[in-house]
Every structure is written in C-alpha cells, then in structure tokens.
Design a protein around this motif. Structure first.
Motif, PDB file in Angstrom:
ATOM      1  N   ASN A  63       0.754  -1.099   0.000  1.00 41.93           N
ATOM      2  CA  ASN A  63       0.077   0.071   0.085  1.00 41.93           C
ATOM      3  C   ASN A  63       0.861   1.180   0.054  1.00 41.93           C
ATOM      4  O   ASN A  63       0.298   2.403  -0.234  1.00 41.93           O
ATOM      5  N   PHE A  64       2.100   1.169   0.395  1.00 37.15           N
ATOM      6  CA  PHE A  64       2.906   2.343   0.286  1.00 37.15           C
ATOM      7  C   PHE A  64       3.135   2.891  -0.927  1.00 37.15           C
ATOM      8  O   PHE A  64       3.293   4.099  -0.822  1.00 37.15           O
ATOM      9  N   LEU A  65       2.981   2.321  -1.650  1.00 39.13           N
ATOM     10  CA  LEU A  65       3.116   2.831  -3.515  1.00 39.13           C
ATOM     11  C   LEU A  65       1.978   4.134  -3.547  1.00 39.13           C
ATOM     12  O   LEU A  65       2.347   5.280  -3.851  1.00 39.13           O
ATOM     13  N   SER A  66       0.816   3.830  -3.156  1.00 42.19           N
ATOM     14  CA  SER A  66      -0.227   4.914  -3.208  1.00 42.19           C
ATOM     15  C   SER A  66       0.061   6.102  -2.240  1.00 42.19           C
ATOM     16  O   SER A  66       0.118   7.290  -2.605  1.00 42.19           O
ATOM     17  N   ASP A  67       0.871   5.740  -1.022  1.00 44.73           N
ATOM     18  CA  ASP A  67       0.869   6.720  -0.037  1.00 44.73           C
ATOM     19  C   ASP A  67       2.024   7.676  -0.584  1.00 44.73           C
ATOM     20  O   ASP A  67       1.912   8.795  -0.488  1.00 44.73           O
ATOM     21  N   LEU A  68       3.238   7.003  -1.057  1.00 39.90           N
ATOM     22  CA  LEU A  68       4.404   7.536  -1.608  1.00 39.90           C
ATOM     23  C   LEU A  68       3.494   8.639  -2.776  1.00 39.90           C
ATOM     24  O   LEU A  68       4.221  10.032  -2.672  1.00 39.90           O
ATOM     25  N   LEU A  72       3.545  11.642   0.231  1.00 44.32           N
ATOM     26  CA  LEU A  72       5.074  11.754   0.503  1.00 44.32           C
ATOM     27  C   LEU A  72       5.759  12.677  -0.644  1.00 44.32           C
ATOM     28  O   LEU A  72       6.164  13.506  -0.118  1.00 44.32           O
ATOM     29  N   MET A  73       5.542  12.221  -1.709  1.00 50.52           N
ATOM     30  CA  MET A  73       6.264  12.915  -2.847  1.00 50.52           C
ATOM     31  C   MET A  73       5.880  14.507  -2.974  1.00 50.52           C
ATOM     32  O   MET A  73       6.414  15.218  -2.992  1.00 50.52           O
ATOM     33  N   PRO A  74       4.540  14.557  -3.075  1.00 51.23           N
ATOM     34  CA  PRO A  74       4.089  15.902  -3.258  1.00 51.23           C
ATOM     35  C   PRO A  74       4.561  16.866  -1.902  1.00 51.23           C
ATOM     36  O   PRO A  74       4.950  17.974  -2.088  1.00 51.23           O
ATOM     37  N   TYR A  75       4.420  16.226  -0.683  1.00 51.48           N
ATOM     38  CA  TYR A  75       5.028  16.899   0.306  1.00 51.48           C
ATOM     39  C   TYR A  75       6.446  17.307   0.253  1.00 51.48           C
ATOM     40  O   TYR A  75       6.854  18.422   0.500  1.00 51.48           O
TER      41      TYR A  75
END
Length: 164
Positions: A63-68, A72-75
C-alpha cells in the motif's frame, strides 16, 4: 526503506548523516535529501494488526506505493529544494523494504532512475503463499528505460529468503 519488523527509525542506527556527509565531503556523492519513511501503510483505526508473516501484513507494505504518490512525494517536493526528474531520484530498501523498493521503482519507473534492493523479501514473483507483485512478464522495464536505469539487487551469501 525498512524491513518487515522495522519502522522509520530503523536506518538511523547506521548513522546516515555521518556516512552520507563523509561521502559528500570526499567527493564520492552529491549532496542529497534522504527520506526514511515508515512504509507500513495501514489504517490508523485498525483494531488488530494482521499476523506478522501474513499476506495481509505484506499488503500493508504494498500500500505504500499509493501513499508515496499521493502524500509523501508531493509533500517533499513542496517543502524541500529537490531537483526535478527521475535522474535525481533513487529508491532503496532492505528485506521487505527491498521488495517495496522494486515495487515502487518498477511501477514508478518514470520517476526513479536508481533502484537499490538489498535481500528483497519474497513475493516479488508468485510463490506458494501469494500471487506476487509481478509476473515474469511484468517484472521488466519498458524499452525506453532500459539504458538509463540502474537496478542493483544484492543478496547475502547466507540469506535464506531471497533464493536464486
């Protein structure tokens, strides 16, 4: 990215600030921003976490793929002075983090040119317990990325997880 029993603090024991600082000072690495996230993406309201070595637990890492992508990447890109483009991004991990690094790197190949995988956990390809993240057909790079991507997969000589 950390292993199945780790979290965002796991890599700090290796003193990354000193290691990377020394490499930069010696001219062996460029200045960089290192992000060490907790890659176990589970709902906060879950009452009982899944069994440790279960496919349900593995899915929390997948699920980290979606969270990233979504968080995370936009942040990072809106908060820090990062250079744009895939040539300026790497993803790496150990054990379950290695599995996740390949999952992220292959699925987001347009965003990452460097993929480091140390003793990746099982489940990249189908095996007796789960379907796997890839098939032998999908575990490949598109032609346009084959000459400009570095994937390093490393396995310890006494590792009993990765296999050949």
């Amino acid at each position: 990215m950390h292993g199945i029993g780790g979290d965002e603090y796991e890599w700090l024991g290796g003193n990354p600030v000193e290691v990377i600082g020394n490499l930069v000072a010696a001219g062996k690495a460029q200045e960089m921003i290192v992000v060490i996230p907790n890659i176990r993406a589970r709902h906060k309201d879950i009452e009982t976490p899944p069994e440790f070595f279960s496919v349900d637990h593995f899915r929390e890492f997948d699920n980290f793929l979606s969270d990233l992508c979504d968080n995370l990447m936009p942040y990072i890109e809106s908060t820090y002075p990062v250079l744009p483009g895939r040539d300026n991004r790497a993803v790496a991990g150990l054990s379950m983090g290695g599995r996740s690094a390949l999952h992220v790197g292959i699925n987001l190949i347009d965003k990452f040119a460097w993929i480091g995988v140390l003793t990746p956990a099982v489940g990249l390809l189908p095996y007796s317990t789960e379907e796997g993240l890839f098939t032998t057909e999908t575990f490949t790079l598109p032609d346009k990325y084959k000459e400009n991507t570095l994937i390093m997969i490393q396995k310890g000589s006494r590792d009993g997880v990765v296999g050949n």
